[in-house]
Design a protein around this motif. Sequence first.
Motif, mmCIF file in Angstrom:
data_model
loop_
_atom_site.group_PDB
_atom_site.id
_atom_site.type_symbol
_atom_site.label_atom_id
_atom_site.label_comp_id
_atom_site.label_asym_id
_atom_site.label_seq_id
_atom_site.Cartn_x
_atom_site.Cartn_y
_atom_site.Cartn_z
ATOM 1 N N GLN A 101 0.847 -1.191 0.000
ATOM 2 C CA GLN A 101 0.000 0.000 0.000
ATOM 3 C C GLN A 101 0.887 1.247 0.000
ATOM 4 N N ASP A 102 0.696 2.126 -0.958
ATOM 5 C CA ASP A 102 1.445 3.381 -0.987
ATOM 6 C C ASP A 102 0.881 4.346 0.053
ATOM 7 N N CYS A 103 1.771 4.981 0.805
ATOM 8 C CA CYS A 103 1.329 5.952 1.803
ATOM 9 C C CYS A 103 0.943 7.255 1.108
ATOM 10 N N PRO A 104 -0.281 7.724 1.291
ATOM 11 C CA PRO A 104 -0.673 9.005 0.695
ATOM 12 C C PRO A 104 -0.011 10.184 1.424
ATOM 13 N N GLY A 105 -0.286 11.375 0.971
ATOM 14 C CA GLY A 105 0.213 12.552 1.657
ATOM 15 C C GLY A 105 -0.324 12.649 3.067
ATOM 16 N N ALA A 106 0.505 13.155 3.971
ATOM 17 C CA ALA A 106 0.165 13.178 5.388
ATOM 18 C C ALA A 106 -0.987 14.136 5.680
ATOM 19 N N THR A 107 -1.886 13.674 6.542
ATOM 20 C CA THR A 107 -2.866 14.589 7.130
ATOM 21 C C THR A 107 -2.395 15.083 8.494
ATOM 22 N N THR A 108 -1.487 14.337 9.130
ATOM 23 C CA THR A 108 -0.904 14.722 10.414
ATOM 24 C C THR A 108 0.549 14.261 10.438
#
Length: 370
Positions: free
Chosen positions: A101-108
Amino acid sequence: MSPPRGRTRLAAWGLAGAMIIAFLLVGLLSMSLRHPVFTYRSGAGPTPDGQSAFPSSGVTTSAAAGDPTASAEQEPGAAPMSAAALSARAGQGPVPASTAQDCPGATTTVRNKDQLSAALGGANPGDVISVADGIYTGNFTADRPGTLERRIFLCGGPGAVLDGGNTDTGYVLHLDHADYWVISGLTIRNGQKGIVTDTVKGAVLQQLTVTGVGQEGIHLRRNSTGNLLLANTVNNTGRVTPEYGEGIYVGTAVGNWCALTGCRPDESNFNVIARNSISETTAENIDIKEGTIGGVISGNTFSGSAMTAADAWVNVKGNAWTIEGNTGAESPRDGFQTHNILLGWGDHNLFRNNTATITGRGQQSRPRLR
């Protein structure tokens, strides 16, 4: 005319001897029924897809007579097998795909242990928690579920280190009913256990380094189902308790079913363990417990160089597991073992296309009764 005294004494001794021999034969027959010793020939039983589950050489196995743990362990195992367990066959379960799973852009983004604890405790579906490089000391828990469509991500690099601070107690990272999380890239170290999942569905643990723990590195338990362990490095386990020093452990031993799963089997089913590197474990690299079904162990690399409390890289006591395409070296005895801890368990497992370099006195695969 009475017979000579010497002949009478001889006849008496003969009768006594015959009685002793008969008594011993009855005892031996009883012992053989309780503790069978048998020779398994791999060609005798094809797996569901028609392939032999074990290599072509014969394997001789035996159950230890008088094993005090055997009867004690089986007391909680009176629960009947489920219909799914009875019908399970290798390759037929709803296992997750072995896809990262690719990590999306951070929300936190978190930079200290308090921020990390707060982010885990307040996570919602769709959140992406990025862990900056640094050492985060403590025991951390995620207990809020995501969904299949909106996973929760906890992502970092090898320089983001979750450090339990103590190999005697505590889990470095505990996923408790935390469905559909993705834990990616972090280093997990210095706890009694590295990562423990309790009643978790659909999680992905990927590209982690789990090292320097007192007992097992990663443990899936309490009916944790359909999880993926992908491309992790697990080593240096069992530093405090060598007999509990497995690299990856799935399920619960029957003796602990009453404590953890209401005296019923721990149905941690359909989990996939793929492309991991597991070494320097004091117990098995992978231990699959009775009560589990339908999982996959594929493409992993094993080493038994540090084993002191086990004698095989992989020990399978569950049913209908597929063990394929793995490579192992430096086993102290065997490469892969199956055990029948309980009646009906340890069956229908498929072993194929594994590469084993055995430096001990054992064999590539060995089934056992227990």
